[in-house]
Motif scaffolding. Structure first.
Motif, PDB file in Angstrom:
ATOM      1  N   ARG A   9       0.857  -1.187   0.000  1.00  9.78           N
ATOM      2  CA  ARG A   9       0.000   0.000   0.000  1.00  9.78           C
ATOM      3  C   ARG A   9       0.888   1.230   0.000  1.00  9.78           C
ATOM      4  O   ARG A   9       1.638   1.471   0.939  1.00  9.78           O
ATOM      5  N   GLU A  10       0.790   1.975  -1.094  1.00 10.83           N
ATOM      6  CA  GLU A  10       1.578   3.198  -1.209  1.00 10.83           C
ATOM      7  C   GLU A  10       0.954   4.332  -0.408  1.00 10.83           C
ATOM      8  O   GLU A  10       1.655   5.065   0.272  1.00 10.83           O
ATOM      9  N   THR A  13      -6.381   6.508   0.121  1.00  7.06           N
ATOM     10  CA  THR A  13      -7.141   7.596  -0.481  1.00  7.06           C
ATOM     11  C   THR A  13      -8.554   7.695   0.080  1.00  7.06           C
ATOM     12  O   THR A  13      -9.156   8.759   0.038  1.00  7.06           O
ATOM     13  N   ASN A  86      -3.888   3.326  -3.062  1.00  5.36           N
ATOM     14  CA  ASN A  86      -3.027   2.999  -4.199  1.00  5.36           C
ATOM     15  C   ASN A  86      -2.109   1.849  -3.789  1.00  5.36           C
ATOM     16  O   ASN A  86      -1.390   1.958  -2.784  1.00  5.36           O
ATOM     17  N   TYR A  87      -2.172   0.785  -4.547  1.00  5.60           N
ATOM     18  CA  TYR A  87      -1.469  -0.454  -4.221  1.00  5.60           C
ATOM     19  C   TYR A  87      -0.633  -0.941  -5.393  1.00  5.60           C
ATOM     20  O   TYR A  87      -0.931  -0.649  -6.549  1.00  5.60           O
ATOM     21  N   ARG A  88       0.348  -1.736  -5.062  1.00  6.90           N
ATOM     22  CA  ARG A  88       1.038  -2.593  -6.012  1.00  6.90           C
ATOM     23  C   ARG A  88       0.835  -4.009  -5.509  1.00  6.90           C
ATOM     24  O   ARG A  88       0.854  -4.240  -4.290  1.00  6.90           O
TER      25      ARG A  88
END
Length: 95
Positions: A9-10, A13, A86-88
């Motif tokens: 998890r960047e 939001t 925002n995830y990777r």
């Protein structure tokens, strides 16, 4: 061969969407051979941009990891995670 699902998890939001995800995602694990190895614990970024946290899930095989991710119960929960931050994410085969 063992495989790992990794989510990074960047940033968050929409916290309310992540709360819904937290309620729905456990149902997606039922019937899948998964072992959580790390879930948003203490971390230190050694390289690259900072992150809020990470999850590492272990599965017996790459195919089982992929089957879990694409299962209807997890896909139902996933939409809330993607609206919430925002995830990777990726699956990596172990050694």
């Amino acid at each position: 061969m063992t495989a790992y699902v990794v989510f990074i998890r960047e940033n968050t939001t929409n916290p309310s969407q992540l709360e819904i995800y937290a309620e729905k995602s456990p149902a997606g694990l039922k019937g899948h051979p998964v072992t959580p190895r790390a879930v948003y614990g203490k971390h230190l970024v050694l390289e690259g941009p900072k992150i809020e946290g990470a999850v590492i899930l272990e599965f017996p095989t790459f195919e089982e990891a992929n089957a879990w991710y694409n299962s209807p119960p997890y896909q139902e929960a996933l939409q809330y995670r993607l609206k919430g931050g925002n995830y990777r994410g990726f699956i990596i085969q172990g050694v």
